[in-house]
Design an enzyme around this catalytic site. Structure first.
Site, PDB file in Angstrom:
ATOM      1  N   ASP A 133       0.781  -1.309  -0.063  1.00  0.00           N
ATOM      2  CA  ASP A 133      -0.073  -0.150  -0.054  1.00  0.00           C
ATOM      3  C   ASP A 133       0.824   1.146  -0.276  1.00  0.00           C
ATOM      4  O   ASP A 133       2.145   1.142   0.478  1.00  0.00           O
ATOM      5  CB  ASP A 133      -0.859   0.062   1.261  1.00  0.00           C
ATOM      6  CG  ASP A 133      -2.143  -0.832   1.152  1.00  0.00           C
ATOM      7  OD1 ASP A 133      -2.197  -1.128  -0.151  1.00  0.00           O
ATOM      8  OD2 ASP A 133      -2.717  -1.192   2.136  1.00  0.00           O
ATOM      9  N   ARG A 183      -1.029  -0.703  -8.667  1.00  0.00           N
ATOM     10  CA  ARG A 183      -2.498  -0.273  -8.284  1.00  0.00           C
ATOM     11  C   ARG A 183      -2.409   1.371  -8.431  1.00  0.00           C
ATOM     12  O   ARG A 183      -1.743   1.882  -7.786  1.00  0.00           O
ATOM     13  CB  ARG A 183      -2.768  -0.701  -6.813  1.00  0.00           C
ATOM     14  CG  ARG A 183      -4.027  -0.204  -6.353  1.00  0.00           C
ATOM     15  CD  ARG A 183      -4.418  -0.231  -4.927  1.00  0.00           C
ATOM     16  NE  ARG A 183      -4.187  -1.875  -4.573  1.00  0.00           N
ATOM     17  CZ  ARG A 183      -3.877  -2.105  -3.406  1.00  0.00           C
ATOM     18  NH1 ARG A 183      -3.739  -1.353  -2.369  1.00  0.00           N
ATOM     19  NH2 ARG A 183      -3.850  -3.341  -3.437  1.00  0.00           N
TER      20      ARG A 183
HETATM   21  P1  FDA Z   1     -14.134   8.997  -5.220  1.00  0.00           P
HETATM   22  O1  FDA Z   1     -14.306   8.981  -3.869  1.00  0.00           O
HETATM   23  O2  FDA Z   1     -13.427  10.237  -5.834  1.00  0.00           O
HETATM   24  O3  FDA Z   1     -15.547   8.800  -5.823  1.00  0.00           O
HETATM   25  C1  FDA Z   1     -15.777   9.207  -7.315  1.00  0.00           C
HETATM   26  C2  FDA Z   1     -17.339   8.822  -7.659  1.00  0.00           C
HETATM   27  O4  FDA Z   1     -17.441   7.590  -7.619  1.00  0.00           O
HETATM   28  C3  FDA Z   1     -18.317   9.408  -6.870  1.00  0.00           C
HETATM   29  O5  FDA Z   1     -18.450  10.668  -7.100  1.00  0.00           O
HETATM   30  C4  FDA Z   1     -19.386   8.413  -7.172  1.00  0.00           C
HETATM   31  O6  FDA Z   1     -20.025   8.958  -8.274  1.00  0.00           O
HETATM   32  C5  FDA Z   1     -18.633   7.134  -7.170  1.00  0.00           C
HETATM   33  N1  FDA Z   1     -18.739   6.386  -5.908  1.00  0.00           N
HETATM   34  C6  FDA Z   1     -17.405   6.237  -5.030  1.00  0.00           C
HETATM   35  N2  FDA Z   1     -17.845   5.464  -3.923  1.00  0.00           N
HETATM   36  C7  FDA Z   1     -19.129   5.272  -4.137  1.00  0.00           C
HETATM   37  C8  FDA Z   1     -20.049   4.282  -3.455  1.00  0.00           C
HETATM   38  N3  FDA Z   1     -19.689   3.637  -2.409  1.00  0.00           N
HETATM   39  N4  FDA Z   1     -21.289   4.049  -4.081  1.00  0.00           N
HETATM   40  C9  FDA Z   1     -21.562   4.610  -5.305  1.00  0.00           C
HETATM   41  N5  FDA Z   1     -20.850   5.387  -6.192  1.00  0.00           N
HETATM   42  C10 FDA Z   1     -19.830   5.706  -5.492  1.00  0.00           C
HETATM   43  N6  FDA Z   1      -5.414   5.143  -0.890  1.00  0.00           N
HETATM   44  C11 FDA Z   1      -4.100   5.386  -0.787  1.00  0.00           C
HETATM   45  O7  FDA Z   1      -3.908   6.537  -0.333  1.00  0.00           O
HETATM   46  N7  FDA Z   1      -3.375   4.184  -0.515  1.00  0.00           N
HETATM   47  C12 FDA Z   1      -3.449   3.102  -0.825  1.00  0.00           C
HETATM   48  O8  FDA Z   1      -2.588   2.146  -0.899  1.00  0.00           O
HETATM   49  C13 FDA Z   1      -4.866   2.974  -1.175  1.00  0.00           C
HETATM   50  N8  FDA Z   1      -5.222   1.641  -1.718  1.00  0.00           N
HETATM   51  C14 FDA Z   1      -6.302   1.359  -2.465  1.00  0.00           C
HETATM   52  C15 FDA Z   1      -6.911   0.096  -2.707  1.00  0.00           C
HETATM   53  C16 FDA Z   1      -8.154  -0.095  -3.186  1.00  0.00           C
HETATM   54  C17 FDA Z   1      -8.390  -1.404  -3.770  1.00  0.00           C
HETATM   55  C18 FDA Z   1      -9.057   0.935  -3.407  1.00  0.00           C
HETATM   56  C19 FDA Z   1     -10.255   0.666  -4.201  1.00  0.00           C
HETATM   57  C20 FDA Z   1      -8.652   2.244  -2.976  1.00  0.00           C
HETATM   58  C21 FDA Z   1      -7.523   2.461  -2.238  1.00  0.00           C
HETATM   59  N9  FDA Z   1      -7.060   3.548  -1.978  1.00  0.00           N
HETATM   60  C22 FDA Z   1      -5.769   3.834  -1.267  1.00  0.00           C
HETATM   61  C23 FDA Z   1      -8.069   4.684  -1.579  1.00  0.00           C
HETATM   62  C24 FDA Z   1      -8.167   5.700  -2.767  1.00  0.00           C
HETATM   63  O9  FDA Z   1      -6.940   6.543  -2.765  1.00  0.00           O
HETATM   64  C25 FDA Z   1      -9.462   6.642  -2.764  1.00  0.00           C
HETATM   65  O10 FDA Z   1      -9.110   7.044  -1.343  1.00  0.00           O
HETATM   66  C26 FDA Z   1     -10.548   5.780  -2.580  1.00  0.00           C
HETATM   67  O11 FDA Z   1     -10.852   4.783  -3.663  1.00  0.00           O
HETATM   68  C27 FDA Z   1     -11.852   6.764  -3.214  1.00  0.00           C
HETATM   69  O12 FDA Z   1     -11.610   7.301  -4.238  1.00  0.00           O
HETATM   70  P2  FDA Z   1     -12.373   6.889  -5.600  1.00  0.00           P
HETATM   71  O13 FDA Z   1     -11.496   6.878  -6.806  1.00  0.00           O
HETATM   72  O14 FDA Z   1     -13.185   5.510  -5.370  1.00  0.00           O
HETATM   73  O15 FDA Z   1     -13.443   7.656  -6.158  1.00  0.00           O
END
Ligand code: FDA
Length: 307
Positions: A133, A183
């Site tokens: 991570d 990732r």
């Molecule tokens: P974001 O939270 O910006 O959401 C974008 C859009 O996606 C929303 O506006 C909505 O439309 C949709 N959406 C998001 N969540 C939803 C839900 N629950 N239901 C419906 N719609 C939803 N971070 C880090 O700093 N170090 C790391 O090592 C990791 N590791 C990691 C592993 C994995 C497998 C994941 C998925 C994430 C991480 N992260 C991470 C976290 C990552 O950096 C981030 O904070 C979260 O994934 C949130 O960002 P998103 O890209 O999901 O979209």
């Protein structure tokens, strides 16, 4: 703003004390965390495998303060890997460098390296892999040094790059050229403006740029996002760059967008779910609450209704 305030407030000992002892927190945690024990994690992996989903398992904890504790975290991973059995084709592990010693004042990097080597050997023996991570911006250089060293012996070791950091475009180029498993996520920590994009649109644009770089490169891209537009972009760029379904994967967090996880898998995509377990869930929970108002609302509703 809310995100910054929450992440800043979470460092307070009093807030930590309050949140971890509120009975309601347990219910909210159950939505994002598979359970307290390795058996809970194994059960979750089994359920996911039954739905055609893969897993990466995280033993919760970070900022370990002693060598003994760092070694104990590695031992927990090794025991878990030993229990995977037939599930090893469906699960790997995710390790936070500070959980295995990176933050120790003395010999932190060396301690983390030794512990990750032990975990990587156990993963290899079990027939699976490790992904490191990425934590806050102050750990990126050290983590990438660890990745460089470890990949010499464990070329399938994966790592995480965070699109919100300005440096990540260059890190993506380097790791894509090296053929690494990467990732790509947006980034869940706070970082100063000279190091990180602060606006959502800038972060999304950076993610899209990095995604293209990884897809065009020689490595294995792992697109960690719940964002529908970026998920769609991933499919389009994969097709444009000639990547088949086994040449990249989507990743999402346990308990988030579960219908979308199943939809993508049913459409033939490879989907991996990040499965955290353990009792040290505070930091993980706060990052989930901070990144999405709906998650915070869920917590506050549970608080208001008293269960
Ligand atoms: P974001 O939270 O910006 O959401 C974008 C859009 O996606 C929303 O506006 C909505 O439309 C949709 N959406 C998001 N969540 C939803 C839900 N629950 N239901 C419906 N719609 C939803 N971070 C880090 O700093 N170090 C790391 O090592 C990791 N590791 C990691 C592993 C994995 C497998 C994941 C998925 C994430 C991480 N992260 C991470 C976290 C990552 O950096 C981030 O904070 C979260 O994934 C949130 O960002 P998103 O890209 O999901 O979209």
């Amino acid at each position: 703003m809310l995100r910054q305030a929450l992440l800043a407030a979470s460092a307070s000992t009093q807030i930590r004390q309050l949140v971890t002892t509120l009975p309601v927190s347990r219910d909210v945690v159950a939505r994002f965390v598979a359970g307290d024990t390795a058996d809970d994690a194994l059960a979750a992996i089994g359920r996911l495998a039954g739905e055609g989903l893969q897993a990466t398992v995280d033993y919760l904890g970070e900022d370990t303060a002693s060598r003994e504790q760092a070694a104990a975290v590695a031992d927990e991973y090794i025991a878990l890997l030993g229990q995977l059995g037939g599930l090893a084709t469906a699960a790997e592990v995710s390790v936070k460098p500070t959980a295995v010693g990176l933050g120790l004042a003395e010999h932190g990097e060396k301690t983390a390296l030794e512990n990750i080597v032990r975990i990587a050997v156990a993963a290899r023996n079990a027939g699976t892999t490790v992904t490191l991570d990425m934590e806050d911006h102050s750990r990126v250089d050290a983590t990438l040094r660890l990745v460089g060293e470890l990949r010499a012996d464990f070329p399938d070791l994966g790592c995480v790059l965070q699109a919100y950091l300005r440096r990540t475009a260059a890190d993506c180029q380097a790791l894509a050229a090296a053929g690494a498993r990467v990732r790509l996520c947006k980034g869940a920590y706070e970082a100063p403006g000279d190091l990180a994009w602060s606006g959502r649109r800038d972060v999304d644009r950076s993610y899209a740029r990095c995604l293209r770089t990884l897809m065009r490169g020689a490595g294995y891209p792992m697109l960690a996002t719940h964002d529908p537009r970026l998920i769609e972009l991933g499919g389009v760029v994969a097709a444009m760059t000639g990547r088949g379904r086994a040449d990249f994967e989507y990743q999402m967090l346990y308990g988030l967008r579960t219908a979308e996880q199943r939809r993508l898998a049913a459409a033939g995509a490879r989907v991996r779910v990040y499965v955290p377990y353990g009792s040290d869930w505070y930091g993980y929970l706060v990052r989930r609450l901070a990144e999405r108002p709906a998650n915070l609302a869920f917590f506050l509703r549970a608080l208001a209704s008293g269960h």
